[in-house]
Design a protein around this motif. Structure first.
Motif, PDB file in Angstrom:
ATOM      1  N   GLU A   6       0.825  -1.196   0.000  1.00 36.72           N
ATOM      2  CA  GLU A   6       0.000   0.000   0.000  1.00 36.72           C
ATOM      3  C   GLU A   6       0.865   1.255   0.000  1.00 36.72           C
ATOM      4  N   SER A   7       0.323   2.330  -0.575  1.00 34.91           N
ATOM      5  CA  SER A   7       1.007   3.621  -0.571  1.00 34.91           C
ATOM      6  C   SER A   7      -0.025   4.732  -0.702  1.00 34.91           C
ATOM      7  N   LEU A  20      -5.128   6.380  -2.271  1.00 30.79           N
ATOM      8  CA  LEU A  20      -4.327   5.237  -1.860  1.00 30.79           C
ATOM      9  C   LEU A  20      -4.203   4.250  -3.017  1.00 30.79           C
ATOM     10  N   CYS A  22      -2.587   0.136  -3.998  1.00 27.84           N
ATOM     11  CA  CYS A  22      -2.107  -1.149  -3.484  1.00 27.84           C
ATOM     12  C   CYS A  22      -1.623  -1.963  -4.669  1.00 27.84           C
ATOM     13  N   THR A 112      -0.854   1.598   5.063  1.00 29.21           N
ATOM     14  CA  THR A 112      -0.422   2.975   4.889  1.00 29.21           C
ATOM     15  C   THR A 112      -1.256   3.842   5.832  1.00 29.21           C
TER      16      THR A 112
END
Length: 118
Positions: A6-7, A20, A22, A112
């Motif tokens: 995730e980010s 977000l 993933c 995240t």
């Protein structure tokens, strides 16, 4: 090896937005039920959204319905969550998971952090 990364998390003011992502690998993403779940400090995991491998519209939990939008790109093996109209109560660690989170959490990434604060 199954990997979910995730980010996109961060610190945002109430009313703000975040996107977000993933990135998935190691399993057949194209046919996989995928979910977004979150966990606020001191609280249990909450099922935020379920994204079907078909064109069926995603499921959203009541607390995020109308504010969050989930989607997927099967060619990129990536899951997305657009967060808008954020509230302080949205503060949590957000995870993507290989599962229908209404039934189980399944395999999830490292998460995240989303922090909503004035």
């Amino acid at each position: 090896e199954v990997q979910l990364v995730e980010s996109g998390g961060g610190l945002v003011q109430p009313g703000g937005a975040l996107n977000l992502s993933c990135a998935a690998s190691g399993f057949p993403f194209m046919i996989a039920m995928m979910s977004w779940v979150r966990q606020a400090p001191g609280k249990e995991l909450e099922c935020v959204s379920v994204v079907y491998p078909t064109l069926q519209s995603p499921y959203y939990g009541d607390s995020v319905k109308g504010r969050f939008t989930a989607s997927r790109d099967n060619t990129k093996k990536t899951l997305y969550l657009q967060l808008t109209s954020l509230k302080t109560e949205d503060t949590a660690m957000y995870y993507c998971s290989w599962a229908d989170c209404r039934q189980s959490i399944g395999t999830r990434g490292q998460g995240t952090q989303v922090t909503v604060s004035p």
